[in-house]
Design a protein around this motif. Structure first.
Motif, PDB file in Angstrom:
ATOM      1  N   ILE A 510       0.848  -1.199   0.000  1.00  0.00           N
ATOM      2  CA  ILE A 510       0.000   0.000   0.000  1.00  0.00           C
ATOM      3  C   ILE A 510       0.883   1.249   0.000  1.00  0.00           C
ATOM      4  N   GLN A 511       1.964   1.173   0.731  1.00  0.00           N
ATOM      5  CA  GLN A 511       2.857   2.335   0.817  1.00  0.00           C
ATOM      6  C   GLN A 511       3.393   2.716  -0.568  1.00  0.00           C
ATOM      7  N   PHE A 512       3.699   1.726  -1.397  1.00  0.00           N
ATOM      8  CA  PHE A 512       4.172   2.035  -2.752  1.00  0.00           C
ATOM      9  C   PHE A 512       3.101   2.809  -3.521  1.00  0.00           C
ATOM     10  N   LYS A 513       1.841   2.441  -3.292  1.00  0.00           N
ATOM     11  CA  LYS A 513       0.766   3.186  -3.966  1.00  0.00           C
ATOM     12  C   LYS A 513       0.684   4.610  -3.436  1.00  0.00           C
ATOM     13  N   ARG A 514       0.988   4.774  -2.140  1.00  0.00           N
ATOM     14  CA  ARG A 514       1.000   6.138  -1.586  1.00  0.00           C
ATOM     15  C   ARG A 514       2.111   6.969  -2.233  1.00  0.00           C
ATOM     16  N   TYR A 515       3.293   6.346  -2.421  1.00  0.00           N
ATOM     17  CA  TYR A 515       4.365   7.101  -3.091  1.00  0.00           C
ATOM     18  C   TYR A 515       3.873   7.564  -4.466  1.00  0.00           C
ATOM     19  N   ASP A 516       3.182   6.663  -5.158  1.00  0.00           N
ATOM     20  CA  ASP A 516       2.649   7.045  -6.478  1.00  0.00           C
ATOM     21  C   ASP A 516       1.697   8.233  -6.327  1.00  0.00           C
ATOM     22  N   LEU A 517       0.843   8.147  -5.317  1.00  0.00           N
ATOM     23  CA  LEU A 517      -0.115   9.221  -5.075  1.00  0.00           C
ATOM     24  C   LEU A 517       0.609  10.549  -4.827  1.00  0.00           C
ATOM     25  N   TRP A 518       1.672  10.494  -4.056  1.00  0.00           N
ATOM     26  CA  TRP A 518       2.432  11.712  -3.721  1.00  0.00           C
ATOM     27  C   TRP A 518       3.331  12.157  -4.862  1.00  0.00           C
ATOM     28  N   ASN A 519       3.331  11.392  -5.958  1.00  0.00           N
ATOM     29  CA  ASN A 519       4.264  11.633  -7.063  1.00  0.00           C
ATOM     30  C   ASN A 519       5.712  11.595  -6.563  1.00  0.00           C
ATOM     31  N   ALA A 520       5.989  10.592  -5.775  1.00  0.00           N
ATOM     32  CA  ALA A 520       7.357  10.408  -5.275  1.00  0.00           C
ATOM     33  C   ALA A 520       7.973   9.217  -5.997  1.00  0.00           C
ATOM     34  N   ASN A 521       9.192   9.388  -6.436  1.00  0.00           N
ATOM     35  CA  ASN A 521       9.924   8.281  -7.042  1.00  0.00           C
ATOM     36  C   ASN A 521      10.380   7.333  -5.925  1.00  0.00           C
ATOM     37  N   TYR A 522      10.593   6.084  -6.234  1.00  0.00           N
ATOM     38  CA  TYR A 522      11.083   5.168  -5.205  1.00  0.00           C
ATOM     39  C   TYR A 522      11.791   3.988  -5.838  1.00  0.00           C
ATOM     40  N   SER A 523      12.620   3.361  -5.054  1.00  0.00           N
ATOM     41  CA  SER A 523      13.352   2.194  -5.541  1.00  0.00           C
ATOM     42  C   SER A 523      12.426   0.990  -5.550  1.00  0.00           C
ATOM     43  N   ARG A 524      12.528   0.199  -6.595  1.00  0.00           N
ATOM     44  CA  ARG A 524      11.748  -1.039  -6.680  1.00  0.00           C
ATOM     45  C   ARG A 524      12.592  -2.260  -6.303  1.00  0.00           C
ATOM     46  N   ALA A 525      13.699  -2.005  -5.655  1.00  0.00           N
ATOM     47  CA  ALA A 525      14.597  -3.109  -5.282  1.00  0.00           C
ATOM     48  C   ALA A 525      13.864  -4.177  -4.471  1.00  0.00           C
ATOM     49  N   TYR A 526      12.866  -3.749  -3.715  1.00  0.00           N
ATOM     50  CA  TYR A 526      12.132  -4.693  -2.879  1.00  0.00           C
ATOM     51  C   TYR A 526      11.488  -5.815  -3.695  1.00  0.00           C
ATOM     52  N   PHE A 527      11.047  -5.483  -4.920  1.00  0.00           N
ATOM     53  CA  PHE A 527      10.347  -6.472  -5.749  1.00  0.00           C
ATOM     54  C   PHE A 527      11.305  -7.430  -6.453  1.00  0.00           C
ATOM     55  N   GLU A 528      12.568  -7.003  -6.494  1.00  0.00           N
ATOM     56  CA  GLU A 528      13.546  -7.707  -7.298  1.00  0.00           C
ATOM     57  C   GLU A 528      13.599  -9.201  -7.052  1.00  0.00           C
ATOM     58  N   LEU A 529      13.966  -9.924  -8.103  1.00  0.00           N
ATOM     59  CA  LEU A 529      14.260 -11.339  -7.940  1.00  0.00           C
ATOM     60  C   LEU A 529      15.553 -11.452  -7.146  1.00  0.00           C
ATOM     61  N   LYS A 530      15.560 -12.390  -6.231  1.00  0.00           N
ATOM     62  CA  LYS A 530      16.805 -12.663  -5.517  1.00  0.00           C
ATOM     63  C   LYS A 530      17.555 -13.694  -6.357  1.00  0.00           C
ATOM     64  N   THR A 531      18.820 -13.449  -6.610  1.00  0.00           N
ATOM     65  CA  THR A 531      19.582 -14.390  -7.426  1.00  0.00           C
ATOM     66  C   THR A 531      20.738 -14.956  -6.619  1.00  0.00           C
ATOM     67  N   SER A 532      21.069 -16.188  -6.898  1.00  0.00           N
ATOM     68  CA  SER A 532      22.277 -16.742  -6.284  1.00  0.00           C
ATOM     69  C   SER A 532      22.901 -17.751  -7.238  1.00  0.00           C
ATOM     70  N   VAL A 533      24.180 -17.955  -7.070  1.00  0.00           N
ATOM     71  CA  VAL A 533      24.902 -18.914  -7.908  1.00  0.00           C
ATOM     72  C   VAL A 533      25.418 -20.015  -6.996  1.00  0.00           C
ATOM     73  N   LEU A 534      25.178 -21.254  -7.398  1.00  0.00           N
ATOM     74  CA  LEU A 534      25.562 -22.395  -6.556  1.00  0.00           C
ATOM     75  C   LEU A 534      26.537 -23.278  -7.325  1.00  0.00           C
ATOM     76  N   PRO A 535      27.388 -24.003  -6.598  1.00  0.00           N
ATOM     77  CA  PRO A 535      28.279 -24.931  -7.305  1.00  0.00           C
ATOM     78  C   PRO A 535      27.471 -26.103  -7.873  1.00  0.00           C
ATOM     79  N   SER A 536      27.864 -26.640  -8.996  1.00  0.00           N
ATOM     80  CA  SER A 536      27.173 -27.843  -9.496  1.00  0.00           C
ATOM     81  C   SER A 536      27.967 -29.053  -8.987  1.00  0.00           C
ATOM     82  N   LYS A 537      27.256 -30.135  -8.767  1.00  0.00           N
ATOM     83  CA  LYS A 537      27.860 -31.305  -8.109  1.00  0.00           C
ATOM     84  C   LYS A 537      29.088 -31.826  -8.838  1.00  0.00           C
ATOM     85  N   ASN A 538      29.008 -31.857 -10.171  1.00  0.00           N
ATOM     86  CA  ASN A 538      30.106 -32.473 -10.928  1.00  0.00           C
ATOM     87  C   ASN A 538      31.148 -31.469 -11.400  1.00  0.00           C
ATOM     88  N   TYR A 539      31.106 -30.268 -10.866  1.00  0.00           N
ATOM     89  CA  TYR A 539      32.051 -29.214 -11.281  1.00  0.00           C
ATOM     90  C   TYR A 539      32.003 -28.973 -12.781  1.00  0.00           C
TER      91      TYR A 539
END
Ligand code: TNX
Length: 754
Positions: A510-539
């Motif tokens: 809801i707060q993001f919608k309030r920022y829109d209402l206030w015409n305030a820019n904001y970071s969307r980092a919160y929505f971002e996909l979390k990424t990670s890299v893992l070792p594969s078993k067989n290298y």
């Protein structure tokens, strides 16, 4: 009439929305009746103030309603029985300034504050109970009983207007953001090396000369060139009065900061007699810390500063005046005869004691006018001025020390409160560095465990700092403060018991919608996909894992190839590529991409001789062969291994004998942060992983952005299964550099074997 009728038809949808109460910062207590229902605010709702001094609250409410919902309420002195908002001040709940009770019932709304600011905070809660987006004629407000009061008396936001200038309209918008978060201090950083922003009548050159610079570096420090654009601006005393009043109407105190004795280039450029060498000086065009500072020996410096502070104190009624005190090199003072004479006549130990003398002397003057100073934690060095309040920015230790000496403290530690750091590991705009995600701000606790209650009471609160080296416009400032400022407001206002991340996350949508209402820019980092890299078993490659918080189905593809597929499990990556993951949220595609660089070492088995430092551990040794070449420095700490004083020595098993002729180590240089590239990199070969032969060494550090860089070691074609790569730590930092005498940091993010 027709419009009104249409609006009525929309009401059923709104009722559903009204049931959830989404107030940030979370109130101390919210009770809702079992059967959810709403009072409807509309153009016919009367508003009555039963105590004096509540005009600000009424006009704030009406301005907000008018701006975002296009109607106003009628103030009245004789209220009818229904459809009324009652405002009043009464000593009731408790004595905490700013406490209020709000009840929303069938016949209307009552807000009772124990002081007028309490009523104002009640109004802020009411505004957050209105539906977003706005533009409706009947606004449901859920029935409820709220009891609320702030946890800390100091709830602040800072803005650096020295590095970049922001106009009066934006300053007002910023003050509104502060008010909307029930915060009560605006720390206005008005002078710095790159610009003097406050008109001082007695010294007109401060704004004729000091407010303007002849260019600004391009890109991240040390930058690639200068834009040569004349840049600047300042606030007239009239504008400052207008802003101070605007803030006061919102129960916000503006604390001006006049920097001394360091960060003074703009003042020196205007009046060269203020420096030790007498110039010439310039308003700086790049960032950092400069050797030319106010001369601490000359009485005319103090006379000048007293005069400036006289005008400042006349403009700002604040009890506190911030006098800076941070990052003051002692270089000039060491060779300045007048400073040296001052050291002798005042029987001071050294230049650090001279800084302390400087601050004490200014404090005495400020105190004599009935005001108090605030200084950055450097003012602890050489002994605190008797009545000073400390802003702890280099971690929390300065604050802890000051509280133990019975001084008041405002916490602004870099790791939790610096909103100039990136909030995303995938940030693509330039920031100063560092990584401060939303949940880290949210989980900040301003009162350190190590303080006993008598000391803890000196922690007045905390503040978000917004240094603007890399924020040249309003939109960027908004992008950097939101949503982190909303998280900080909850740290400062909500009781420890009610602070809850899961609940905050729900409200955030809801707060993001309030920022829109206030015409305030904001970071969307919160929505971002979390990424990670893992070792594969067989290298035989690495695995790319993507996750989203919303349980949405995700898709993957490779750049340059049209087809995409549903993501079900970590994707095996076996060659250089750009992998892309995405999902759909509210009809918007949220996408993340990752560049993978493959070489003979990627995904292979790797071990380290010495452990990295615990805070910079990444994914352990695998971080060095995961295929990701970090180009964001400390803004992507999970991609780096950090070594404090020790070497980074890695042994890679290529799996089978391979022909190789060079090794490249990806590392970091940020001397201001005590981070040095390795002294050299040495490569060894071995058929068995036990006995190693040295192939070659290199010291040749190359960097393209001044921060991330590489050392490549070339050697004759060699056949080997095991490769040992030693990156030698620079050791103790040499004199004349930041952190001299301390161990240097070594950071490494990837090893390439080709
Ligand atoms: C340190 S915080 C500074 C500022 C810079 C900031 C960048 C403080 C008291 N001094 O001058 O803008 O770092 O993060």
């Amino acid at each position: 009439m027709k419009k009104l009728f249409l609006a009525c038809l929309l009401i059923p949808a709104l009722i559903v929305q009204s049931q959830e109460i989404n107030i940030i910062p979370e109130p101390v207590s919210v009770r809702q009746p079992r059967i959810h229902a709403s009072f409807y605010l509309n153009v016919g709702t009367q508003i009555i103030s039963e105590s004096s001094g509540l005009e600000n609250s009424i006009s704030y409410l009406n301005d907000y309603l008018y701006r975002f919902y296009h109607f106003k309420l009628t103030p009245t002195s004789i209220a009818s029985r229904n459809n009324v908002i009652h405002l009043n001040v009464k000593q009731m709940i408790n004595t905490v300034p700013g406490a209020y009770i709000m009840s929303v019932r069938e016949d209307g709304i009552t807000i009772t504050g124990n002081s007028p600011d309490g009523v104002f905070y009640g109004i802020q809660s009411l505004l957050q109970m209105l539906p977003v987006p706005g533009a409706a004629y009947r606004l449901p407000v859920a029935y409820c009983e709220i009891i609320d009061y702030p946890r800390f008396p100091y709830r602040g936001m800072h803005l650096d207007c020295g590095r970049h200038f922001f106009n009066v309209d934006f300053i007002k918008k910023y003050i509104d953001f502060i008010a909307l978060h029930k915060m009560n201090y605006f720390h206005w950083h008005l002078t710095d090396d790159q610009g003097w922003r406050i008109e001082i009548k007695k010294y007109p050159r401060l704004t004729q000369i000091g407010a303007w610079r002849n260019g600004t570096i391009i890109g991240r420090y040390p930058g690639n060139g200068n834009d040569s654009i004349h840049y600047g601006g300042y606030y007239t005393q009239e504008q400052i009065k207008e802003i101070v009043k605007y803030a006061a109407d919102r129960y916000i105190t503006v604390i001006p900061e006049i920097e001394m004795p360091g960060h003074a280039s703009a003042a020196l450029a205007s009046y060269p007699f203020l420096g030790c060498t007498k110039g010439p000086y310039q308003v700086q065009q790049t960032w950092g810390v400069f050797d030319d500072v106010f001369c601490a020996g000359n009485d005319s410096t103090y006379k000048f500063l007293d005069d400036v502070l006289d005008e400042v104190m006349a403009l700002f009624p604040s009890k506190y005046i911030h006098i800076g005190g941070d990052e003051c090199p002692k270089t000039r003072w060491k060779t300045c005869p007048i400073c040296q004479k001052r050291i002798r006549t005042e029987k001071l130990r050294d230049e650090h004691a001279l800084q302390s003398y400087f601050i004490h002397r200014i404090e005495k003057y400020v105190n004599s006018k009935g005001r108090m100073i605030i200084g950055w934690d450097e003012i602890l060095e050489g002994g605190l001025a008797p009545n000073a309040t400390v802003m702890s920015w280099r971690g929390e230790q300065g604050g802890i020390d000051a509280a133990r000496q019975n001084h008041d403290v405002i916490m602004t530690p870099g790791d939790w409160c610096y909103f100039d750091h990136s909030q995303s590991e995938h940030e693509d705009s330039i920031t100063i560095g560092g990584y401060l995600p939303l949940n880290k701000v949210y989980n900040y606790e301003p009162v350190p465990d190590s303080l006993i209650p008598d000391q803890a009471k000196h922690i007045l609160g905390a503040q978000g700092n917004v240094w603007t080296e890399y924020m040249s416009n309003d939109r960027k400032v908004e992008y950097m403060i939101f949503p982190r400022m909303s998280a900080l407001s909850e740290v400062l206002w909500s009781s420890k018991r009610t602070r809850n991340w899961d609940n905050f996350e729900k409200k955030l949508l809801i707060q993001f919608k309030r920022y829109d209402l206030w015409n305030a820019n904001y970071s969307r980092a919160y929505f971002e996909l979390k990424t990670s890299v893992l070792p594969s078993k067989n290298y035989n490659g690495v695995l790319w894992k993507i996750e989203n918080k919303f349980n949405k189905r995700m898709f993957m593809k490779f750049a340059g190839i049209d087809s995409s597929w549903g993501y079900t499990e970590p994707q095996l990556i076996q060659k250089s590529c750009v992998a892309i993951g995405n999902f759909n949220l509210d009809n918007r595609v949220v996408e993340v991409s990752q560049v993978f660089h493959f070489n003979k070492a990627t995904g292979k088995k790797i071990t380290l001789t010495y452990e990295p430092y615990k805070n910079y551990y990444g994914d352990g040794a695998f971080t060095l062969v995961n295929g990701i070449q970090n180009d964001k420095g400390m803004a992507r700490p999970s991609e780096m291994l950090g070594f404090l004083g020790t070497d980074c020595e890695a042994v890679i098993d290529l799996g089978k004998p391979e022909s190789i002729s060079n090794v490249t180590v990806h590392t970091l240089k940020d001397i201001a942060s005590w981070i040095w590239p390795p002294k050299y990199v040495e490569v060894f070969s071995s058929p068995d992983g036990l006995n190693f032969t040295s192939l070659k060494k290199s010291e040749d550090f190359k960097t393209s952005n001044g921060m991330n860089g590489t050392i490549t070691v070339n050697f004759p074609l060699t056949n080997t299964r095991f490769v040992k790569v030693l990156a030698k730590n620079q050791g103790v930092i040499q004199a004349g550099n930041p952190g001299a005498g301390y161990d240097s940091w070594l950071f490494e993010d990837e090893i390439e074997v080709n």
